[in-house]
Design an enzyme around this catalytic site. Sequence first.
Site, PDB file in Angstrom:
ATOM      1  N   SER A 172       0.834  -1.190   0.000  1.00 22.59           N
ATOM      2  CA  SER A 172       0.000   0.000   0.000  1.00 22.59           C
ATOM      3  C   SER A 172       0.883   1.260   0.000  1.00 22.59           C
ATOM      4  O   SER A 172       1.700   1.433  -0.903  1.00 22.59           O
ATOM      5  CB  SER A 172      -0.972  -0.045   1.186  1.00 22.59           C
ATOM      6  OG  SER A 172      -2.090   0.780   0.957  1.00 22.59           O
TER       7      SER A 172
ATOM      8  N   ASP B 123      -1.926  13.826  13.171  1.00 24.73           N
ATOM      9  CA  ASP B 123      -2.152  15.183  12.654  1.00 24.73           C
ATOM     10  C   ASP B 123      -1.393  15.417  11.352  1.00 24.73           C
ATOM     11  O   ASP B 123      -1.927  15.990  10.400  1.00 24.73           O
ATOM     12  CB  ASP B 123      -1.740  16.230  13.695  1.00 24.73           C
ATOM     13  CG  ASP B 123      -2.667  16.250  14.894  1.00 24.73           C
ATOM     14  OD1 ASP B 123      -3.823  15.783  14.771  1.00 24.73           O
ATOM     15  OD2 ASP B 123      -2.247  16.722  15.970  1.00 24.73           O
TER      16      ASP B 123
ATOM     17  N   HIS C 264      -7.285  -6.325   0.351  1.00 28.25           N
ATOM     18  CA  HIS C 264      -6.152  -5.386   0.319  1.00 28.25           C
ATOM     19  C   HIS C 264      -4.999  -5.826   1.231  1.00 28.25           C
ATOM     20  O   HIS C 264      -3.838  -5.632   0.886  1.00 28.25           O
ATOM     21  CB  HIS C 264      -6.637  -3.992   0.711  1.00 28.25           C
ATOM     22  CG  HIS C 264      -5.574  -2.936   0.653  1.00 28.25           C
ATOM     23  ND1 HIS C 264      -4.817  -2.709  -0.488  1.00 28.25           N
ATOM     24  CD2 HIS C 264      -5.136  -2.054   1.584  1.00 28.25           C
ATOM     25  CE1 HIS C 264      -3.963  -1.723  -0.245  1.00 28.25           C
ATOM     26  NE2 HIS C 264      -4.138  -1.320   0.988  1.00 28.25           N
TER      27      HIS C 264
END
Length: 256
Positions: free
Chosen positions: A84, A175, A235
Amino acid sequence: MKLHYKEMGHGQPLLILHGLFGTLDNWATLAKRLAEHYNVFLVDLRNHGRSPHDEEHNYDAMADDVLRLVDELQIPTPAIMGHSMGGKVAMKYALKYPTRLTRLIVVDIAPKAYPPHHDEIIEALQSVDLSKATSRSEIDQQLAKSIKEEEVRLFLMKNLYRKEDNTFGWRMNLDVLEKNYEHIAAAITSDTPFKKHALFIKGGRSGYIKQEDIYSNIEHLFTLVEVETIPEAGHWVHAEAPDQVYELVTRFLSTD
């Protein structure tokens, strides 16, 4: 940036790079089997696991991180495998530093740009008040309000750790990952293709690699590519079909 890694086994060097929100532990089970034949290095990418946090999060920076680690380990030409987001890091590394690896393995990701599809996960993670949580089960209950799939919650909760004050924290830099999401979803591009052997492993139940991607961008950037599909896998191919991934990887790495 000095990346955190775990080493096991002996033989041909093989670096393994995890995906978004992951850690090197995601590959631990399969890595133990591969370590019977290879010198395996499981790597935490920047802003993940136990590796340092940084405001910059893009594929150029992450490929450079991997090169620094390869230099530090004094393994000039390892094989590199990524899943990924880690697969995109591996692709960028191969295209940017083609003389600094032997072979490339990419697990269930194409070099194309992807539309945003992690918004729900990011919102769910941000909504958890870790400062007040007293147990992992309590955090799981909070995540379950938005994320119904237990296996996804378990995957995300591998990032939990206890701080010195005994409160929970996320190992990933949530964040910064949210702020840089457009860079994470971006395409991998290059004016020059990678001309060494490459293997792409696709989950048959995953939509990350479509048939048109193979002809339109994978074969354009990777001229000596094989694409193998594991029909029963989604996946998280390495977790859902470890035996088949092991067979494909060991065959590919042992072929002249």
